[in-house]
Scaffold this active site. Structure first.
Site, short mmCIF file in Angstrom:
data_model
loop_
_atom_site.label_atom_id
_atom_site.label_comp_id
_atom_site.label_asym_id
_atom_site.label_seq_id
_atom_site.Cartn_x
_atom_site.Cartn_y
_atom_site.Cartn_z
N ASP A 36 -22.58 43.38 38.06
CA ASP A 36 -22.19 43.48 39.48
C ASP A 36 -21.08 42.48 39.77
OD1 ASP A 36 -24.94 41.79 39.15
OD2 ASP A 36 -23.53 40.74 40.46
N ASP B 262 -21.34 40.26 42.18
CA ASP B 262 -22.01 39.29 43.06
C ASP B 262 -21.79 39.75 44.51
OD1 ASP B 262 -23.70 37.08 43.23
OD2 ASP B 262 -22.05 35.75 43.72
N1 LIG Z 1 -24.84 38.26 40.95
C1 LIG Z 1 -25.75 37.63 40.22
N2 LIG Z 1 -26.11 36.35 40.51
C2 LIG Z 1 -27.02 35.71 39.74
N3 LIG Z 1 -27.65 36.26 38.69
C3 LIG Z 1 -27.31 37.52 38.38
N4 LIG Z 1 -27.74 38.32 37.39
C4 LIG Z 1 -27.10 39.51 37.50
N5 LIG Z 1 -26.26 39.49 38.55
C5 LIG Z 1 -26.37 38.26 39.11
#
Ligand SMILES: Nc1ncnc2[nH]cnc12
Ligand SMILES: CSC[C@H]1O[C@H](OP(=O)(O)O)[C@H](O)[C@@H]1O
Length: 290
Positions: free
Chosen positions: A212, A214
């Site tokens: 992703d 974030d």
């Molecule tokens: N955006 C994110 N922040 C922290 N841990 C994660 N693991 C997968 N995506 C994450």
């Protein structure tokens, strides 16, 4: 006890390795408690490996609840010299897109509640951690990924992994702060593991699987668990292929690692001043030096 030269810690979405043969499930008790789950020993590319599901096979442990010391100690007791961590991460850079793979070379610690050392109780050591992952092992991981020429997956060699406490994901202000620091990816687990592996003289490298953007990216929805798991399921086969290829390369040509002698000049306490109880607790970690 059963032995394995290579350890694999599987993170969110990677709860088993399908290609393992001659599988044996081992429950290891350690002076630091029980690991996240049984370790699964099996043969991969002709080599015995030990697989551990970091959050347990049913994903029952929060990042803050992970028994990091027991996990690394258990790997050491099995004879593990190389540890590959597969982890889900958010991306903090436009160019690292979901489904890409990153092999980071630096960490920033934003955790608050983790015990990241085996030392204390009358024995003091300060390991070098300027290069927190083993360069040579990370190179093998990256070369293995590159050799697979995975469609739609860009490999990023190097990068900084921010390790946050969680379990809630970051705020936009935090995410943008980490971006301003030049960080590449974010997760919640790898930094304590890397420190403890170094203290245990195990070479450690991370294969980070981007799931992703974030919450900072204006054109993408903020991260949700649904998004992470959906992308990891798409990538789990690739991750397993990459790990298998890495294991084959390590067993053919085990890389030299500074980690294998990390304690040589790190222990300050004269060992004859360390109590028998502490020596016993440190067990396999100190064996070489006693
Ligand atoms: N955006 C994110 N922040 C922290 N841990 C994660 N693991 C997968 N995506 C994450
Ligand atoms: C399920 S999203 C957050 C969760 O995923 C990552 O886990 P791991 O590093 O074990 O793959 C991240 O660190 C969080 O623990």
């Amino acid at each position: 006890m059963a032995q394995a030269q290579i350890g694999i810690i599987g993170g969110s979405g990677l709860y088993k390795m399908d290609a393992l043969k001659d599988v044996e499930e081992v429950r290891v008790d350690t002076p630091f408690g029980s690991p996240s789950d049984a370790l699964i020993l099996g043969t991969l590319e002709g080599t015995r490996v030990a697989f551990l599901a970091r959050h347990g096979r049913n994903h029952t442990l929060l990042p803050s609840e992970l028994p990091f010391r027991a996990n690394i100690y258990a790997m050491k007791s099995l004879g593990v010299e190389y540890l590959i961590s597969a982890s889900a991460v958010g991306s903090l850079k436009e160019e690292a897109k979901p489904l890409d793979m990153v092999v980071p070379d630096q960490f920033i610690d934003r955790t608050k509640n983790r015990i990241s050392t085996f030392f204390g109780s009358g024995i003091v050591a300060h390991i070098a951690f300027g290069d927190p992952v083993c360069k040579n092992l990370a190179g093998v991981v990256a070369d293995a990924v590159a050799s697979l020429e995975l469609p739609d997956v860009t490999l990023h060699r190097g990068g900084t992994y921010v390790c946050m406490e969680g379990p809630a994901f970051s705020t936009k202000a935090e995410s943008n702060l980490y971006r301003s620091w030049g960080a590449t990816i974010i997760g919640m687990t790898n930094l304590p593991e890397a420190k403890l592996a170094r203290e245990a003289e195990i070479a450690y490298a991370t294969l980070a699987l981007v799931t992703d953007y974030d919450c900072w990216h204006p054109d993408h929805d903020s991260v949700t668990v649904e998004m992470v798991i959906a992308n990891l399921q798409r990538n789990a086969v690739n991750a397993q292929k990459a790990i298998q290829e890495t294991v084959g390369r390590i067993s053919q040509n085990p890389p030299a690692s500074d980690a294998h002698s990390a304690l040589k000049y790190a222990i300050l306490t004269p060992l004859d001043k360390v109590s028998a109880a502490t020596k016993e607790k440190m067990g396999v970690l100190l064996k070489k030096y006693l």
